[in-house]
Design an enzyme around this catalytic site. Structure first.
Site, PDB file in Angstrom:
ATOM      1  N   LYS A   1      15.530   0.130   4.527  1.00  0.00           N
ATOM      2  CA  LYS A   1      14.841   0.811   3.587  1.00  0.00           C
ATOM      3  C   LYS A   1      14.986   1.967   3.227  1.00  0.00           C
ATOM      4  CE  LYS A   1      12.276   1.273   0.102  1.00  0.00           C
ATOM      5  NZ  LYS A   1      12.148   1.004  -1.460  1.00  0.00           N
TER       6      LYS A   1
ATOM      7  N   LEU B   1       0.757  -1.303  -0.012  1.00  0.00           N
ATOM      8  CA  LEU B   1       0.118  -0.108   0.126  1.00  0.00           C
ATOM      9  C   LEU B   1       0.837   1.347  -0.095  1.00  0.00           C
ATOM     10  CD1 LEU B   1      -2.476  -1.212   2.578  1.00  0.00           C
ATOM     11  CD2 LEU B   1      -2.700  -1.045   0.237  1.00  0.00           C
ATOM     12  N   PRO B   2       0.350   2.463  -0.352  1.00  0.00           N
ATOM     13  CA  PRO B   2       1.178   3.630  -0.556  1.00  0.00           C
ATOM     14  C   PRO B   2       1.745   4.120   0.706  1.00  0.00           C
ATOM     15  CG  PRO B   2      -1.022   3.994  -1.446  1.00  0.00           C
ATOM     16  CD  PRO B   2      -1.183   2.563  -0.764  1.00  0.00           C
TER      17      PRO B   2
ATOM     18  N   LYS C   1       7.952  10.876  -0.250  1.00  0.00           N
ATOM     19  CA  LYS C   1       7.493  10.427   1.121  1.00  0.00           C
ATOM     20  C   LYS C   1       8.650   9.635   1.680  1.00  0.00           C
ATOM     21  CE  LYS C   1       5.839   5.899   1.083  1.00  0.00           C
ATOM     22  NZ  LYS C   1       5.307   4.727   1.223  1.00  0.00           N
TER      23      LYS C   1
ATOM     24  N   THR D   1       6.374   0.598   2.010  1.00  0.00           N
ATOM     25  CA  THR D   1       7.487   1.344   2.600  1.00  0.00           C
ATOM     26  C   THR D   1       6.674   2.359   3.254  1.00  0.00           C
ATOM     27  OG1 THR D   1       8.761   1.155   0.739  1.00  0.00           O
ATOM     28  CG2 THR D   1       9.298   3.106   2.285  1.00  0.00           C
TER      29      THR D   1
HETATM   30  P1  NAD Z   1       0.806   2.688  -6.102  1.00  0.00           P
HETATM   31  O1  NAD Z   1      -0.047   3.722  -5.803  1.00  0.00           O
HETATM   32  O2  NAD Z   1       0.787   2.252  -7.865  1.00  0.00           O
HETATM   33  O3  NAD Z   1       0.024   1.201  -5.811  1.00  0.00           O
HETATM   34  C1  NAD Z   1      -0.821   1.389  -4.422  1.00  0.00           C
HETATM   35  C2  NAD Z   1      -2.246   0.637  -4.432  1.00  0.00           C
HETATM   36  O4  NAD Z   1      -2.852   0.408  -3.234  1.00  0.00           O
HETATM   37  C3  NAD Z   1      -3.104   1.556  -5.294  1.00  0.00           C
HETATM   38  O5  NAD Z   1      -3.569   0.446  -6.505  1.00  0.00           O
HETATM   39  C4  NAD Z   1      -4.436   1.777  -4.502  1.00  0.00           C
HETATM   40  O6  NAD Z   1      -5.666   1.675  -5.011  1.00  0.00           O
HETATM   41  C5  NAD Z   1      -4.221   0.735  -3.530  1.00  0.00           C
HETATM   42  N1  NAD Z   1      -4.786   0.827  -2.035  1.00  0.00           N
HETATM   43  C6  NAD Z   1      -4.685   1.924  -1.367  1.00  0.00           C
HETATM   44  N2  NAD Z   1      -5.548   1.834  -0.287  1.00  0.00           N
HETATM   45  C7  NAD Z   1      -5.948   0.731  -0.232  1.00  0.00           C
HETATM   46  C8  NAD Z   1      -6.814  -0.340   0.581  1.00  0.00           C
HETATM   47  N3  NAD Z   1      -7.137   0.392   1.728  1.00  0.00           N
HETATM   48  N4  NAD Z   1      -7.289  -1.454   0.018  1.00  0.00           N
HETATM   49  C9  NAD Z   1      -6.836  -2.063  -0.943  1.00  0.00           C
HETATM   50  N5  NAD Z   1      -6.151  -1.243  -1.972  1.00  0.00           N
HETATM   51  C10 NAD Z   1      -5.574   0.071  -1.440  1.00  0.00           C
HETATM   52  O7  NAD Z   1       2.046   2.495  -5.468  1.00  0.00           O
HETATM   53  P2  NAD Z   1       3.261   1.547  -5.754  1.00  0.00           P
HETATM   54  O8  NAD Z   1       4.232   2.149  -6.687  1.00  0.00           O
HETATM   55  O9  NAD Z   1       2.762   0.051  -5.892  1.00  0.00           O
HETATM   56  O10 NAD Z   1       3.947   1.618  -4.375  1.00  0.00           O
HETATM   57  C11 NAD Z   1       3.409   0.704  -3.298  1.00  0.00           C
HETATM   58  C12 NAD Z   1       4.340   0.796  -2.089  1.00  0.00           C
HETATM   59  O11 NAD Z   1       5.675   0.285  -2.521  1.00  0.00           O
HETATM   60  C13 NAD Z   1       4.524   1.961  -1.488  1.00  0.00           C
HETATM   61  O12 NAD Z   1       4.483   2.067  -0.095  1.00  0.00           O
HETATM   62  C14 NAD Z   1       6.043   2.331  -2.042  1.00  0.00           C
HETATM   63  O13 NAD Z   1       6.742   3.485  -1.499  1.00  0.00           O
HETATM   64  C15 NAD Z   1       6.738   1.204  -2.043  1.00  0.00           C
HETATM   65  N6  NAD Z   1       7.725   1.070  -3.198  1.00  0.00           N
HETATM   66  C16 NAD Z   1       7.530   1.412  -4.609  1.00  0.00           C
HETATM   67  C17 NAD Z   1       8.293   1.265  -5.664  1.00  0.00           C
HETATM   68  C18 NAD Z   1       8.158   1.749  -6.903  1.00  0.00           C
HETATM   69  O14 NAD Z   1       9.142   1.550  -7.711  1.00  0.00           O
HETATM   70  N7  NAD Z   1       7.176   1.935  -7.269  1.00  0.00           N
HETATM   71  C19 NAD Z   1       9.595   0.633  -5.230  1.00  0.00           C
HETATM   72  C20 NAD Z   1       9.994   0.217  -4.071  1.00  0.00           C
HETATM   73  C21 NAD Z   1       8.897   0.354  -2.859  1.00  0.00           C
END
Ligand code: NAD
Length: 296
Positions: free
Chosen positions: A171, A65-66, A246, A96
């Site tokens: 991380k 999740l975000p 963030k 994260t």
């Molecule tokens: P994203 O915004 O693409 O995906 C998050 C998803 O969570 C969305 O589809 C949203 O609809 C869903 N969501 C939010 N609240 C929800 C709930 N209560 N129930 C169900 N679904 C819910 O973000 P992302 O890029 O996939 O990143 C996710 C996590 O991974 C973050 O914490 C980010 O910091 C971490 N991260 C991302 C990357 C990257 O390259 N994108 C790399 C490493 C870590």
């Protein structure tokens, strides 16, 4: 362990859930976004009607999740999953979030008779799709052993950083350095280009010299230098600038709480703050190069 619930099917969670399914696990998934849910369902994952529906009958729950508030909302309180999961179930949060929040959620899991790991990842969307992520895990070693087959289905490297929250601390240290080095790489390339250098030639030179780093070698911020980097597709996909902001904020909070100096991390956070305020929050974080050079 066979039946897995996966909550959060965004840029990272979507491909991770699909990899689990492809490796023989039965994945029941949920996302608030219908589009994200449909995409995962098209790849064979079962689309659940809610997080509780996904978790029904699951032996493990994985969330991606975000931010911390989404994780707390999913698991805590009377409507949260912790109140619904059977004792002994394994919960793995790959989002994260700040280490203090991770420790708080892990404590609530323990009180509910559940096992919990914080397991944030490194490797970006490409790593998520290829199943080559690095998992940085905090929690009990025995719980990590239970989780290992799941993590191995989605990643290549698994590190045990320490107890609850330690995965998030490690991380955040990594991502603070990543934000600093991406901004530094962008500044160096812009300086070279302003002084007549070809960005590809300069990147090749740096990649074989003492300034080499992950950005110059694998994730170049200059458009056209690397075909498969977000910079060469208008900074779409990848790791959004608002997520880097963030993480730099989490690093700063951690530094404040522990009385650690983080002057470069704070500078990088300010650069990303301005970048996001200028409307670039949804662009990949390598777009910070726009701060140093006007791109066509
Ligand atoms: P994203 O915004 O693409 O995906 C998050 C998803 O969570 C969305 O589809 C949203 O609809 C869903 N969501 C939010 N609240 C929800 C709930 N209560 N129930 C169900 N679904 C819910 O973000 P992302 O890029 O996939 O990143 C996710 C996590 O991974 C973050 O914490 C980010 O910091 C971490 N991260 C991302 C990357 C990257 O390259 N994108 C790399 C490493 C870590």
């Amino acid at each position: 362990m066979k039946h897995i619930a996966f909550i959060g099917l965004g840029n990272m969670g979507g491909p991770m859930a699909v990899n689990l399914q492809n490796k023989g696990f039965i994945v029941s998934a949920f996302d608030l976004s219908a589009a994200a849910l449909e995409k995962a369902a098209a790849a064979g994952v079962r689309a659940a009607r809610s997080a509780a529906d996904a978790a029904h009958g699951a032996e493990a729950v994985i969330s991606m999740l975000p931010a911390g508030k989404h994780v707390a909302a999913l698991y805590l309180g009377d409507d949260g999953l912790f109140a619904k999961l059977p004792k002994g179930a394994l919960v793995i949060d790959c989002s994260t979030i700040d280490a203090a929040a991770a420790r708080q959620v892990a404590g609530a899991a323990r009180d509910a008779g559940l096992a919990m790991l914080d397991a944030p990842v490194s490797g970006g969307t490409a790593g998520a799709a290829a199943g080559t992520l690095t998992f940085i895990v905090g929690g009990e070693a025995a719980d990590l052993e239970r989780a290992r087959p799941l993590l191995e289905a989605m990643g290549k490297n698994i590190f045990h950083a320490g107890g609850a929250g330690a995965g998030q601390t490690a991380k955040i240290c990594n991502n603070m350095l990543l934000g600093i080095l991406m901004a530094g790489t962008a500044e160096a390339l812009a300086l070279g280009v302003k002084n007549g250098l070809d960005p590809k030639v300069l990147s090749d030179i740096i990649s074989k010299s003492s300034g080499r780093n992950w950005a110059t070698e694998l994730y170049n911020p200059w458009p056209g230098v690397m075909d498969n980097a977000p910079a060469s597709r208008g900074y779409a996909g990848g790791f959004m600038s608002e997520l880097m902001l963030k993480d730099l904020g989490l690093a700063e909070e951690t530094a404040l709480q522990s009385h650690a100096a983080n002057p470069l991390g704070a500078l990088a956070r300010n650069l990303y703050e301005e970048h996001v305020l200028q409307g670039h929050g949804q662009l990949d974080f390598s777009s910070i190069v726009k701060r140093f050079h006007t791109l066509n």
